[in-house]
Design a protein around this motif. Structure first.
Motif, mmCIF file in Angstrom:
data_model
loop_
_atom_site.group_PDB
_atom_site.id
_atom_site.type_symbol
_atom_site.label_atom_id
_atom_site.label_comp_id
_atom_site.label_asym_id
_atom_site.label_seq_id
_atom_site.Cartn_x
_atom_site.Cartn_y
_atom_site.Cartn_z
ATOM 1 N N ASN A 97 0.657 -1.167 0.069
ATOM 2 C CA ASN A 97 -0.023 -0.071 0.047
ATOM 3 C C ASN A 97 0.837 1.071 0.147
ATOM 4 O OD1 ASN A 97 -1.605 2.100 0.459
ATOM 5 N ND2 ASN A 97 -2.305 1.490 2.557
ATOM 6 N N PRO A 98 0.841 2.164 -1.038
ATOM 7 C CA PRO A 98 1.582 3.384 -0.972
ATOM 8 C C PRO A 98 1.473 4.390 -0.087
ATOM 9 C CG PRO A 98 0.020 3.444 -2.685
ATOM 10 C CD PRO A 98 -0.154 2.262 -2.055
ATOM 11 N N GLU A 99 0.290 4.294 0.792
ATOM 12 C CA GLU A 99 -0.209 5.417 1.551
ATOM 13 C C GLU A 99 -0.470 4.808 2.779
ATOM 14 O OE1 GLU A 99 0.494 8.577 1.444
ATOM 15 O OE2 GLU A 99 1.210 8.733 -0.891
ATOM 16 N N PRO A 100 0.222 4.074 3.677
ATOM 17 C CA PRO A 100 -0.184 3.336 5.111
ATOM 18 C C PRO A 100 -0.240 4.602 6.176
ATOM 19 C CG PRO A 100 2.095 3.142 4.854
ATOM 20 C CD PRO A 100 1.469 3.586 3.184
ATOM 21 N N PHE A 123 -1.974 -6.190 -2.541
ATOM 22 C CA PHE A 123 -2.210 -4.704 -3.055
ATOM 23 C C PHE A 123 -1.626 -4.700 -4.500
ATOM 24 C CE2 PHE A 123 -1.170 -4.272 1.632
ATOM 25 C CZ PHE A 123 -2.472 -3.610 1.563
ATOM 26 N N ARG A 124 -1.546 -5.868 -5.091
ATOM 27 C CA ARG A 124 -1.021 -6.049 -6.647
ATOM 28 C C ARG A 124 -1.682 -4.966 -7.368
ATOM 29 N NH1 ARG A 124 1.959 -9.746 -9.328
ATOM 30 N NH2 ARG A 124 1.905 -9.697 -11.536
ATOM 31 N N ASN A 125 -2.985 -4.933 -7.412
ATOM 32 C CA ASN A 125 -3.934 -4.056 -8.290
ATOM 33 C C ASN A 125 -4.183 -2.675 -7.587
ATOM 34 O OD1 ASN A 125 -3.759 -6.005 -10.603
ATOM 35 N ND2 ASN A 125 -5.273 -7.295 -9.215
ATOM 36 N N THR A 126 -3.757 -2.483 -6.504
ATOM 37 C CA THR A 126 -3.975 -1.043 -5.887
ATOM 38 C C THR A 126 -3.249 -0.121 -6.770
ATOM 39 O OG1 THR A 126 -3.951 -2.035 -3.750
ATOM 40 C CG2 THR A 126 -3.645 0.408 -3.841
ATOM 41 N N VAL A 130 3.190 0.333 -4.176
ATOM 42 C CA VAL A 130 4.827 0.267 -4.268
ATOM 43 C C VAL A 130 5.403 -1.239 -4.567
ATOM 44 C CG1 VAL A 130 6.982 0.582 -3.224
ATOM 45 C CG2 VAL A 130 5.127 2.278 -2.898
ATOM 46 N N GLU A 131 6.488 -1.542 -5.490
ATOM 47 C CA GLU A 131 6.780 -2.824 -5.931
ATOM 48 C C GLU A 131 7.989 -2.916 -5.362
ATOM 49 O OE1 GLU A 131 7.405 -5.539 -10.010
ATOM 50 O OE2 GLU A 131 6.786 -3.257 -10.006
ATOM 51 N N TYR A 132 8.325 -3.981 -4.635
ATOM 52 C CA TYR A 132 9.885 -4.391 -4.344
ATOM 53 C C TYR A 132 10.257 -5.506 -5.045
ATOM 54 C CZ TYR A 132 10.322 -0.890 -0.821
ATOM 55 O OH TYR A 132 10.165 0.894 -0.271
ATOM 56 N N THR A 133 11.412 -5.605 -5.997
ATOM 57 C CA THR A 133 11.860 -6.861 -6.445
ATOM 58 C C THR A 133 13.076 -7.059 -6.028
ATOM 59 O OG1 THR A 133 12.497 -5.405 -8.579
ATOM 60 C CG2 THR A 133 10.295 -6.708 -8.434
ATOM 61 N N ASP A 134 13.829 -6.051 -5.399
ATOM 62 C CA ASP A 134 15.307 -6.106 -4.826
ATOM 63 C C ASP A 134 15.288 -5.479 -3.589
ATOM 64 O OD1 ASP A 134 16.770 -7.097 -7.393
ATOM 65 O OD2 ASP A 134 16.135 -5.281 -8.280
ATOM 66 N N ALA A 135 15.984 -6.170 -2.706
ATOM 67 C CA ALA A 135 16.281 -5.889 -1.354
ATOM 68 C C ALA A 135 16.878 -4.352 -1.119
ATOM 69 C CB ALA A 135 16.495 -6.969 -0.370
ATOM 70 N N LEU A 136 16.659 -3.617 -0.172
ATOM 71 C CA LEU A 136 17.672 -2.588 -0.212
ATOM 72 C C LEU A 136 18.829 -2.960 0.722
ATOM 73 C CD1 LEU A 136 14.810 -1.029 -1.211
ATOM 74 C CD2 LEU A 136 15.560 0.840 0.382
ATOM 75 N N ARG A 137 19.880 -2.093 0.436
ATOM 76 C CA ARG A 137 21.060 -2.204 1.444
ATOM 77 C C ARG A 137 20.974 -2.018 2.772
ATOM 78 N NH1 ARG A 137 25.250 -3.256 4.236
ATOM 79 N NH2 ARG A 137 27.228 -2.456 3.762
#
Length: 261
Positions: A97-100, A123-126, A130-137
């Motif tokens: 969800n982009p606006e929690p 939330f795929r179709n929300t 926000v999509e995460y495919t790579d983990a942040l450092r």
């Protein structure tokens, strides 16, 4: 010290437990890095690897309203490990969800990282998800351990734990006590300036995944934007999590060392 399989069922997120670090032999203390209200950090060598060892002043939960630092950091480190593992081993993106704004919003986004949440993809179709495919450092954590006060008090004079009064709280290490510690990745001081875009990505990740943050301090970050002190995070399971603190934070709060509403 590499990660192995990490349990990511929702029940594991609801009760985040950090694994114990199996300390084989003695740690070689190299330098005292710093200290604060929660604990002391040393640069140490363990098994040929340079790591940061954070030893916590409180060997048991405080009797007053202060949080128990070892508990907070263990929970936070465990949740971050689970989220990173989920992102890196998921066959699909993780959508948030982009606006929690509320406690329930925070929990739903955190749930999205769990095995059940990744299957459901709530939330795929929300719109704007926000999509995460790579983990942040983020700073790696290798687990918790214990160390004797006797060993710490026997260090060479320039590395021994200090005795001090911090905000009216006496902080000292007793040679007769045993203390909890966490083994973290040692992040060297590269003199690299904080980067606003990297900072903002980190702050957004923490917010979107359900964490509140305490007032931000530049000294708790290293360039280009790695949070060193995990006690700055408050996960939804901790008593200090409040909806009034749960909001998007801005990189300028760190770079300008001010708390901007």
């Amino acid at each position: 010290m590499d990660d192995t399989t990490i349990a990511c069922a929702w029940e594991n997120f609801r009760r985040p437990l950090l694994r114990r670090f199996k300390l084989q032999g003695k740690a070689k203390f190299i330098d005292l890095v710093g200290y604060g209200l929660d604990g002391i950090v040393w640069k140490v060598e363990i098994g040929g690897c340079i790591v940061a060892l954070k030893v916590f002043w409180d060997s048991r939960a405080p009797d007053d309203t202060r949080y128990w630092a070892i508990q907070r950091e263990c929970q936070n480190a465990s949740l971050l490990q689970k989220m990173h593992f989920a992102i890196e081993h998921s066959s699909d993106s993780i959508w948030l969800n982009p606006e929690p704004k509320t406690f329930d919003d925070a929990l739903r986004n955190l749930h999205a990282f769990s095995d059940e949440g990744r299957r459901r993809q709530r939330f795929r179709n929300t719109p704007g998800a926000v999509e995460y495919t790579d983990a942040l450092r983020t700073r790696k954590c290798f687990g918790w351990t214990t160390i004797s006060g006797e060993e710490l008090c026997a260090l060479r004079p320039d590395s021994r734990p200090p005795e001090m009064n911090m905000d009216g709280v006496i902080r000292e290490i007793s040679p007769t006590e045993c203390y909890y510690a966490i083994v973290y990745e040692y992040v060297p001081d590269t003199q690299c300036a904080l980067a606003a875009d990297v900072l903002q990505a980190q702050l957004d990740f923490f917010w979107l995944s359900g964490f509140c943050l305490v007032p931000l301090r530049a000294e708790n970050w290293k360039g280009p934007g790695i949070l060193l002190d995990l006690a700055d995070l408050i996960c939804p399971w901790q008593a200090a999590w409040f909806a009034s603190l749960y909001r998007q934070r801005r990189a300028r709060e760190v770079t300008q060392n001010t708390d901007v509403p």
